[in-house]
Design a protein around this motif. Structure first.
Motif, mmCIF file in Angstrom:
data_model
loop_
_atom_site.group_PDB
_atom_site.id
_atom_site.type_symbol
_atom_site.label_atom_id
_atom_site.label_comp_id
_atom_site.label_asym_id
_atom_site.label_seq_id
_atom_site.Cartn_x
_atom_site.Cartn_y
_atom_site.Cartn_z
ATOM 1 N N GLY A 184 1.515 8.022 -2.196
ATOM 2 C CA GLY A 184 2.261 6.948 -2.333
ATOM 3 C C GLY A 184 2.359 6.461 -0.652
ATOM 4 N N THR A 185 2.450 5.171 -0.611
ATOM 5 C CA THR A 185 2.717 4.451 0.505
ATOM 6 C C THR A 185 3.605 3.164 0.134
ATOM 7 O OG1 THR A 185 1.891 3.593 2.476
ATOM 8 C CG2 THR A 185 0.699 3.163 0.576
ATOM 9 N N GLN A 186 4.582 3.321 1.318
ATOM 10 C CA GLN A 186 5.801 1.829 1.001
ATOM 11 C C GLN A 186 5.284 0.541 1.349
ATOM 12 O OE1 GLN A 186 8.910 1.984 -0.718
ATOM 13 N NE2 GLN A 186 8.838 -0.141 -0.383
ATOM 14 N N VAL A 187 5.139 -0.389 0.550
ATOM 15 C CA VAL A 187 5.069 -1.696 1.047
ATOM 16 C C VAL A 187 6.207 -2.439 0.651
ATOM 17 C CG1 VAL A 187 3.712 -3.994 0.405
ATOM 18 C CG2 VAL A 187 2.451 -1.618 0.522
ATOM 19 N N THR A 188 6.806 -3.258 1.732
ATOM 20 C CA THR A 188 8.009 -4.151 1.726
ATOM 21 C C THR A 188 7.643 -5.448 2.124
ATOM 22 O OG1 THR A 188 9.369 -2.230 2.397
ATOM 23 C CG2 THR A 188 10.222 -4.319 2.093
ATOM 24 N N VAL A 189 7.807 -6.353 1.138
ATOM 25 C CA VAL A 189 7.475 -7.958 1.376
ATOM 26 C C VAL A 189 8.780 -8.553 1.363
ATOM 27 C CG1 VAL A 189 6.213 -9.892 0.627
ATOM 28 C CG2 VAL A 189 5.271 -7.551 0.296
ATOM 29 N N SER A 190 8.982 -9.297 2.670
ATOM 30 C CA SER A 190 10.333 -9.901 2.614
ATOM 31 C C SER A 190 10.164 -11.516 2.180
ATOM 32 C CB SER A 190 11.072 -9.816 4.174
ATOM 33 O OG SER A 190 10.093 -10.079 5.118
ATOM 34 N N ALA A 191 11.191 -12.127 1.840
ATOM 35 C CA ALA A 191 11.044 -13.575 1.517
ATOM 36 C C ALA A 191 11.164 -14.365 2.728
ATOM 37 C CB ALA A 191 11.919 -13.963 0.501
ATOM 38 N N ASN A 208 -1.766 -12.680 0.670
ATOM 39 C CA ASN A 208 -0.761 -13.631 0.008
ATOM 40 C C ASN A 208 0.428 -12.638 -0.568
ATOM 41 O OD1 ASN A 208 0.556 -15.936 -0.628
ATOM 42 N ND2 ASN A 208 -0.686 -16.412 -2.605
ATOM 43 N N LEU A 209 0.981 -11.884 -0.013
ATOM 44 C CA LEU A 209 1.933 -10.946 -0.524
ATOM 45 C C LEU A 209 2.989 -11.793 -0.970
ATOM 46 C CD1 LEU A 209 1.428 -7.842 1.845
ATOM 47 C CD2 LEU A 209 1.113 -7.907 -0.896
ATOM 48 N N LYS A 210 3.697 -11.106 -2.013
ATOM 49 C CA LYS A 210 5.000 -11.816 -2.429
ATOM 50 C C LYS A 210 6.063 -10.731 -2.614
ATOM 51 C CE LYS A 210 2.297 -14.654 -5.854
ATOM 52 N NZ LYS A 210 2.111 -14.939 -7.115
ATOM 53 N N PRO A 211 7.287 -11.189 -2.520
ATOM 54 C CA PRO A 211 8.467 -10.255 -2.339
ATOM 55 C C PRO A 211 8.403 -9.107 -3.769
ATOM 56 C CG PRO A 211 9.267 -12.065 -1.931
ATOM 57 C CD PRO A 211 7.916 -12.697 -2.286
ATOM 58 N N GLU A 212 7.828 -9.736 -4.908
ATOM 59 C CA GLU A 212 7.641 -8.894 -6.094
ATOM 60 C C GLU A 212 6.484 -7.693 -5.903
ATOM 61 O OE1 GLU A 212 7.533 -12.131 -5.953
ATOM 62 O OE2 GLU A 212 6.231 -12.975 -7.466
ATOM 63 N N ASP A 213 5.784 -7.804 -4.842
ATOM 64 C CA ASP A 213 4.621 -6.664 -4.714
ATOM 65 C C ASP A 213 5.276 -5.661 -3.835
ATOM 66 O OD1 ASP A 213 2.485 -9.477 -3.717
ATOM 67 O OD2 ASP A 213 2.788 -8.280 -5.640
ATOM 68 N N THR A 214 6.781 -5.739 -3.710
ATOM 69 C CA THR A 214 7.257 -4.532 -2.851
ATOM 70 C C THR A 214 7.305 -3.404 -3.696
ATOM 71 O OG1 THR A 214 8.604 -6.248 -1.448
ATOM 72 C CG2 THR A 214 9.685 -3.892 -1.925
ATOM 73 N N GLY A 215 7.112 -2.376 -3.031
ATOM 74 C CA GLY A 215 7.125 -0.933 -3.681
ATOM 75 C C GLY A 215 6.360 0.062 -3.385
ATOM 76 N N ILE A 216 6.282 0.919 -4.038
ATOM 77 C CA ILE A 216 5.072 2.077 -3.575
ATOM 78 C C ILE A 216 3.912 2.105 -3.959
ATOM 79 C CG2 ILE A 216 4.957 4.608 -3.412
ATOM 80 C CD1 ILE A 216 8.099 4.655 -3.660
ATOM 81 N N TYR A 217 3.105 2.021 -3.521
ATOM 82 C CA TYR A 217 1.567 1.986 -3.953
ATOM 83 C C TYR A 217 1.000 3.364 -4.089
ATOM 84 C CZ TYR A 217 1.846 -3.137 -4.050
ATOM 85 O OH TYR A 217 2.268 -4.331 -4.634
ATOM 86 N N TYR A 218 0.382 3.874 -4.988
ATOM 87 C CA TYR A 218 -0.302 4.960 -5.166
ATOM 88 C C TYR A 218 -1.775 4.785 -5.586
ATOM 89 C CZ TYR A 218 4.273 6.755 -6.063
ATOM 90 O OH TYR A 218 5.651 6.981 -6.032
ATOM 91 N N CYS A 219 -2.780 5.538 -5.048
ATOM 92 C CA CYS A 219 -4.010 5.602 -5.293
ATOM 93 C C CYS A 219 -4.124 6.900 -6.247
ATOM 94 C CB CYS A 219 -4.993 5.665 -4.271
ATOM 95 S SG CYS A 219 -5.158 7.009 -3.305
ATOM 96 N N ALA A 220 -5.128 6.884 -7.138
ATOM 97 C CA ALA A 220 -5.430 7.888 -8.181
ATOM 98 C C ALA A 220 -6.987 7.952 -8.508
ATOM 99 C CB ALA A 220 -4.568 7.692 -9.304
ATOM 100 N N ALA A 221 -7.370 8.972 -8.845
ATOM 101 C CA ALA A 221 -8.794 9.163 -9.040
ATOM 102 C C ALA A 221 -9.033 10.083 -10.413
ATOM 103 C CB ALA A 221 -9.463 9.930 -8.001
ATOM 104 N N GLY A 222 -9.910 9.359 -11.180
ATOM 105 C CA GLY A 222 -10.240 10.098 -12.276
ATOM 106 C C GLY A 222 -11.645 9.835 -12.751
ATOM 107 N N ARG A 223 -11.909 10.630 -13.941
ATOM 108 C CA ARG A 223 -13.219 10.619 -14.214
ATOM 109 C C ARG A 223 -13.539 9.553 -15.242
ATOM 110 N NH1 ARG A 223 -12.357 16.026 -13.231
ATOM 111 N NH2 ARG A 223 -13.979 17.105 -12.109
ATOM 112 N N GLY A 224 -12.793 8.882 -15.735
ATOM 113 C CA GLY A 224 -12.992 7.604 -16.531
ATOM 114 C C GLY A 224 -11.950 7.633 -17.614
ATOM 115 N N GLY A 225 -12.209 6.338 -18.433
ATOM 116 C CA GLY A 225 -11.174 6.331 -19.516
ATOM 117 C C GLY A 225 -10.482 4.880 -19.294
#
Length: 124
Positions: A117-124, A86-103
């Motif tokens: 990062g990977t680009q996601v583009t959602v059109s209306a 159910n993606l929305k136009p406001e979900d558009t952008g670059i998505y990054y995954c990241a790993a950490g030991r906690g916090g």
């Protein structure tokens, strides 16, 4: 040096779905790590949208994606996925995954490894 590799993303219409993946370049994610997903929308700061703790499988979501996004993992210490429905136009952008030991999962300083990062583009 271990790197995070990402795949998935693309362009969809509003209401569509995409699946992103994130995996380390060698070995695997430690079961003690958390893996988070961050969204950088155009003109906005990057923000955390979801996280999974590898050992427990616990997940947390930002309110903006709750009920639409699911973060999951396959066999321990391999890949983490972000399924976006159910993606929305406001979900558009670059998505990054990241790993950490906690916090604090929403704070970038607790993540030591970042994907490109990977680009996601959602059109209306």
């Amino acid at each position: 040096q271990v790197q995070l590799m990402q795949s998935g993303g693309g362009s969809v219409q509003a209401g569509g779905s995409l699946r992103l993946s994130c995996a380390p370049s060698e070995a695997g994610f430690s079961k003690n790590w958390m893996v988070g997903w961050f969204h950088k929308a155009p003109g906005k700061e990057r923000e955390a949208v979801a996280v999974i703790w590898r050992g427990s499988g616990k997940t947390i979501y930002a309110d903006s994606v709750k009920g639409r996004f699911i973060v999951s993992q396959d066999h321990p210490e391999t890949a983490v996925f972000l399924t976006m429905d159910n993606l929305k136009p406001e979900d558009t952008g670059i998505y990054y995954c990241a790993a950490g030991r906690g916090g604090t999962w929403t704070r970038e300083l607790f993540y030591g490894l970042w994907g490109p990062g990977t680009q996601v583009t959602v059109s209306a």
